[in-house]
Structures are given as C-alpha cells and as structure tokens.
Design a protein around this motif. Structure first.
Motif, mmCIF file in Angstrom:
data_model
loop_
_atom_site.group_PDB
_atom_site.id
_atom_site.type_symbol
_atom_site.label_atom_id
_atom_site.label_comp_id
_atom_site.label_asym_id
_atom_site.label_seq_id
_atom_site.Cartn_x
_atom_site.Cartn_y
_atom_site.Cartn_z
ATOM 1 N N CYS A 173 0.841 -1.199 0.000
ATOM 2 C CA CYS A 173 0.000 0.000 0.000
ATOM 3 C C CYS A 173 0.878 1.251 0.000
ATOM 4 O O CYS A 173 0.565 2.249 -0.660
ATOM 5 C CB CYS A 173 -0.923 0.016 1.213
ATOM 6 S SG CYS A 173 -2.348 -1.077 1.063
ATOM 7 N N GLU A 177 0.801 4.342 -2.572
ATOM 8 C CA GLU A 177 0.673 5.728 -2.119
ATOM 9 C C GLU A 177 1.784 6.598 -2.688
ATOM 10 O O GLU A 177 1.551 7.748 -3.071
ATOM 11 C CB GLU A 177 0.680 5.766 -0.588
ATOM 12 C CG GLU A 177 -0.583 5.169 0.019
ATOM 13 C CD GLU A 177 -0.396 4.693 1.447
ATOM 14 O OE1 GLU A 177 0.601 5.113 2.092
ATOM 15 O OE2 GLU A 177 -1.223 3.902 1.940
ATOM 16 N N PHE A 222 -7.736 6.592 -0.529
ATOM 17 C CA PHE A 222 -7.087 5.293 -0.674
ATOM 18 C C PHE A 222 -6.580 4.790 0.682
ATOM 19 O O PHE A 222 -6.671 3.600 0.994
ATOM 20 C CB PHE A 222 -5.916 5.404 -1.656
ATOM 21 C CG PHE A 222 -5.131 4.134 -1.836
ATOM 22 C CD1 PHE A 222 -5.536 3.171 -2.741
ATOM 23 C CD2 PHE A 222 -3.976 3.894 -1.090
ATOM 24 C CE1 PHE A 222 -4.822 1.993 -2.901
ATOM 25 C CE2 PHE A 222 -3.252 2.727 -1.244
ATOM 26 C CZ PHE A 222 -3.677 1.776 -2.153
ATOM 27 N N MET A 223 -6.076 5.685 1.486
ATOM 28 C CA MET A 223 -5.477 5.319 2.761
ATOM 29 C C MET A 223 -6.514 5.004 3.842
ATOM 30 O O MET A 223 -6.215 4.274 4.790
ATOM 31 C CB MET A 223 -4.563 6.446 3.249
ATOM 32 C CG MET A 223 -3.349 6.692 2.377
ATOM 33 S SD MET A 223 -2.474 8.232 2.791
ATOM 34 C CE MET A 223 -1.868 7.868 4.420
ATOM 35 N N THR A 224 -7.723 5.535 3.708
ATOM 36 C CA THR A 224 -8.665 5.481 4.833
ATOM 37 C C THR A 224 -9.954 4.713 4.570
ATOM 38 O O THR A 224 -10.609 4.277 5.521
ATOM 39 C CB THR A 224 -9.037 6.905 5.273
ATOM 40 O OG1 THR A 224 -9.637 7.613 4.176
ATOM 41 C CG2 THR A 224 -7.811 7.669 5.761
ATOM 42 N N LYS A 225 -10.358 4.540 3.323
ATOM 43 C CA LYS A 225 -11.625 3.870 3.023
ATOM 44 C C LYS A 225 -11.412 2.354 2.905
ATOM 45 O O LYS A 225 -10.929 1.866 1.889
ATOM 46 C CB LYS A 225 -12.231 4.399 1.716
ATOM 47 C CG LYS A 225 -12.818 5.792 1.810
ATOM 48 C CD LYS A 225 -13.504 6.179 0.513
ATOM 49 C CE LYS A 225 -14.176 7.530 0.614
ATOM 50 N NZ LYS A 225 -14.851 7.898 -0.663
ATOM 51 N N THR A 226 -11.813 1.627 3.922
ATOM 52 C CA THR A 226 -11.670 0.159 3.907
ATOM 53 C C THR A 226 -13.001 -0.466 3.501
ATOM 54 O O THR A 226 -13.640 -1.164 4.281
ATOM 55 C CB THR A 226 -11.231 -0.355 5.287
ATOM 56 O OG1 THR A 226 -12.192 0.082 6.264
ATOM 57 C CG2 THR A 226 -9.868 0.185 5.656
ATOM 58 N N GLY A 232 -6.150 -4.513 -6.309
ATOM 59 C CA GLY A 232 -5.081 -3.574 -6.037
ATOM 60 C C GLY A 232 -4.198 -3.226 -7.210
ATOM 61 O O GLY A 232 -3.477 -2.230 -7.177
ATOM 62 N N TYR A 256 -7.865 -4.137 1.843
ATOM 63 C CA TYR A 256 -9.194 -3.540 1.960
ATOM 64 C C TYR A 256 -9.088 -2.040 1.732
ATOM 65 O O TYR A 256 -8.443 -1.323 2.506
ATOM 66 C CB TYR A 256 -9.797 -3.845 3.338
ATOM 67 C CG TYR A 256 -10.746 -5.016 3.292
ATOM 68 C CD1 TYR A 256 -12.120 -4.825 3.198
ATOM 69 C CD2 TYR A 256 -10.260 -6.325 3.297
ATOM 70 C CE1 TYR A 256 -12.987 -5.906 3.118
ATOM 71 C CE2 TYR A 256 -11.123 -7.413 3.226
ATOM 72 C CZ TYR A 256 -12.485 -7.192 3.142
ATOM 73 O OH TYR A 256 -13.355 -8.251 3.067
ATOM 74 N N GLY A 257 -9.731 -1.570 0.660
ATOM 75 C CA GLY A 257 -9.639 -0.166 0.294
ATOM 76 C C GLY A 257 -10.908 0.315 -0.375
ATOM 77 O O GLY A 257 -11.941 -0.355 -0.361
#
Length: 420
Positions: A173, A177, A222-226, A232, A256-257
């Motif tokens: 991930c 990023e 991308f970093m926070t929505k699971t 991927g 999970y994103g």
C-alpha cells in the motif's frame, strides 16, 4: 523448509519434495522451465513437461526486494501470503475467472498454480489490435462479485473488520501511495519521461494547485476507506484471456480499500489503450474505427457495467435478508435512494482514481507499453499530454462528473481521434 530464492537450476529439486506436484507431473526428468515474469515485484516461472504439454504449472515466488529496481530497494518477502489468501478468496467468488492453486507455501513465499498457456496477457494483444469480445463482461463480473461480497453491504461488521486486519498489506500500500498518488505530482527522481514532453510544462502541470489538492484527496481516500477487498493492481497486464475466457492474475497489492480504486484502474487502462490506437492503427496499417470503439466502450463499461451488477447483487441480498431497517411502507424506495447515493459516490471515486492512474502511468516510474513503447517520441509526447489532460479533468472535476456521458465527453474533447 527455510526460505531460499529459487532459480531455474533449483526448481526441479524443489518440486520433487511436493506431493501435489507428483499428481501433476508424470516425470521430473524432462521439465522445461522458463522465467516469464515481466512485472515489478516477483519472479514467475512456467514449468512444462516437454513430452506432455498438459502437465504444466506456473510457479511464482516473492523475493525480499523490488524486482524492477533490485536489492537496493528492500521489500518484505512475506507479502506473498496476502496474494495467496486473495487468490483463494477470489477463486471462491469467481472460480471461472481466477487460476486454480495447486500448492502454496508461506515459508517459501510461493504459489504454484494453473498455467494459462492457452491465454495471452491482454495488454500486448490489444497493442497488436486483438479483440477480446467477452472480456468486458468477465471483468465486470469479477469486479462486482469480489467488491460486493467482501464489503460492508454484504458482510456483518465483525467479520468485515477481522478481514481488514488479515489483509493489511502495509508495505505494498505504501508503494501505491508513493508511486500513484505522490511521486507523479512532484519533482521526484523516480519519475520517468522524455524531454519531448517538455520538463517546464510538466513542472507547471505538477504544481497546479487544484490538481495537487485533488490528488492528495484521492490519496487520503485510498489510505482510509476500507470498503472492500481490492485486487489492487487491476490493469491490462493483470488480465489473461482468449476469445472465450478471461482470467485475472497477480493480486499481490490486494488489501481492503475504496471500491472505486479497482474500477478506476480499469477505466484508465482501457482509455489509454484507446488513445494509443491512434498511433497503433497506423503502425498496423489499419484504420479500424470499430476496434477503437470497442476499446472506448469497454472503458466506459468498466464503470457502468460494474456498478449495475453491484447494484443487482445488493438489491438481491436485501430482498433475501429483508432487513428491519427498511421494513416500513416507504422503505423499499428509501433503500433504493440510499443505494443510488452510494453508487454515485463510487462513480465519482472511480473517476478520480482513473485520473490519478492516467497521470501516474504517464509521468511515474511504471508505464503502460501501449504508449511508452512508441518509438516516435514526438508522437508519444502528444499522446502523453492527452492522457495528462484527461487525468487532470477527471481529478479536479470528479464531483461534477456523475454520468458516463460526461466521462466520454472529456475523453473525446482531448483525444481528437474519433468522437465516439
């Protein structure tokens, strides 16, 4: 056994220690082993009995560094555990679209699976003008099923949160990023592009306030929505197929994103293929509007087809579970209003992620051969700027891009190919 990196010279001895391989190969004496990996991360070997080509497998092993850079860029080799787990889950949900696993080893960080030797990687075939008439339906089947059945809209909250932790793929991930959401939008040493693109114009593009803000917002999403289990790395290099079948491979970036991320990658890749064929059609000595229209329509269908199928799965699930939350006279309509609200948000997210991918694949380290393989650098630069301008529009205007017609209008405005 303890981890060791395999090579063509050591693979046969390793295979002899695996009972499952004794059920596939009648003999280990005449195996042909070819290293076929062309990705950025892992080593991939095709292994076939030269006396019986039906006795064949693929062996994929992760190594403790980024393959495309070398040992100077270390990576955690255990990332293969998540890829194996993801392959098994995707096979459970879409058994006709994912290669079968024969054997896997956490200790050796490898998987041995079905050899798709009657299939080709879509990217290279599309560059040469090959059409895959069933790919759009297959890819949207895969997206809708894997995204819906691993999301909060289907799973109970405890099961979902456990899975978020199990698929925590922090190192890869971090690569995403950096290489999709950060480096292409700054003057970074990892960026790769030719002088013909005009470095001053590129810097001006990268320093656009609206663009940088939009890219940072997509990075945060991308970093926070699971929301769901993502492949991927959902692009034309991860699809193999023929006229009848399509397989999705290489989910090493799975985690999970946000649901829109996989969709956005697919949209961007098919639009780049479409844009590239302004050049490739001339190179091939053809002028097939019908072929370019197929690429254009497929790019759009990655979004509309996936969301339509996702909606159908969701509504069917609600009908079967009959949740108390919507059990009142106007409940069905209110439920449908909520579904439309969610799908509209996913639509806009998908457009924004597609914008990031178009820019990343143009300025960043990893390219799409559709355009990066063009030898005429002036022509390549012209097509690159088409991708950059479309990517910028997708990003900064994503909140107002709420229909597929608006998506198509933006692509047509810049592509100057055929108004489709």
């Amino acid at each position: 056994m303890a981890y060791k990196q395999l090579s063509i010279d050591t693979i046969i001895d390793y295979l002899k220690t695996i009972d499952e391989m004794k059920n596939i190969f009648s003999s280990f004496d005449d195996l042909i082993i070819t290293e076929i990996g062309d990705g950025n991360l892992n080593f991939v070997y095709s292994i076939t009995n030269k006396n019986n080509d039906k006795e064949t497998v693929i062996l994929k092993q992760s190594v403790p560094f980024l393959r495309c850079v070398g040992e100077s860029y270390p990576l955690e080799k255990d990332r293969m555990k998540i890829e194996i787990k993801t392959l098994k889950e995707q096979y459970r949900l879409c058994p006709n679209l994912v290669p079968k696993i024969y054997y896997d080893s956490d200790d050796m960080c490898l998987v041995i699976m079905q050899n798709l030797n009657n299939h080709k990687v879509l990217r290279g075939e599309i560059i040469e003008g090959k059409k895959f008439p069933k790919a759009a339906e297959h890819l949207t089947d895969f997206l809708s099923n894997t995204l819906f059945f691993t999301s909060d809209y289907y799973l109970d909250t405890k099961s979902k949160k456990v899975l978020v932790i199990e698929y925590m793929n922090a190192e890869l991930c971090s690569l995403t990023e950096d290489f999709i959401f950060t480096h292409p939008f700054e003057d970074n040493d990892t960026n790769v592009f030719y002088d013909e693109l005009n470095i001053d114009e590129v810097k001006k593009f990268q320093r656009d306030s609206k663009l940088k803000t939009a890219a940072a917002e997509m990075k945060y999403a991308f970093m926070t929505k699971t929301e769901a289990l993502l492949h991927g790395d959902f692009h034309l290099g991860s699809f193999m197929g023929n006229e009848e079948e399509t397989y999705i491979i290489d989910p090493e970036f799975a985690f999970y994103g946000p649901i829109g991320f996989d969709i956005g990658k697919a949209i961007a890749n098919f639009f780049m293929a479409y844009i590239s064929h302004e050049y490739h059609q001339k190179r091939l000595g053809t002028n097939s509007i019908e072929y370019r229209k197929w690429l254009f329509d497929t790019a759009k269908y990655m979004l509309t087809g996936t969301l339509s199928k996702f909606e159908s799965l969701w509504k069917k699930h609600l009908e079967e579970t009959n949740p108390l939350y919507w059990q009142y006279p106007e409940g069905k309509k209110h439920s449908e209003d909520y579904i439309k609200t969610v799908l509209n948000r996913i639509f806009k997210d998908s457009v924004g992620f597609a914008g990031c991918v178009l820019i990343r694949r143009t300025l960043g380290l990893a390219k799409n051969k559709d355009i990066s393989g063009i030898q005429d650098l002036k022509e390549r630069a012209r097509l690159d700027w088409i991708c950059l301008n479309i990517g910028r529009e997708f990003l900064i205007n994503r909140e107002s891009i709420d229909t597929i017609d608006k998506v198509a209008e933006i692509v047509n405005r810049y592509s100057n190919i055929d108004k489709l």
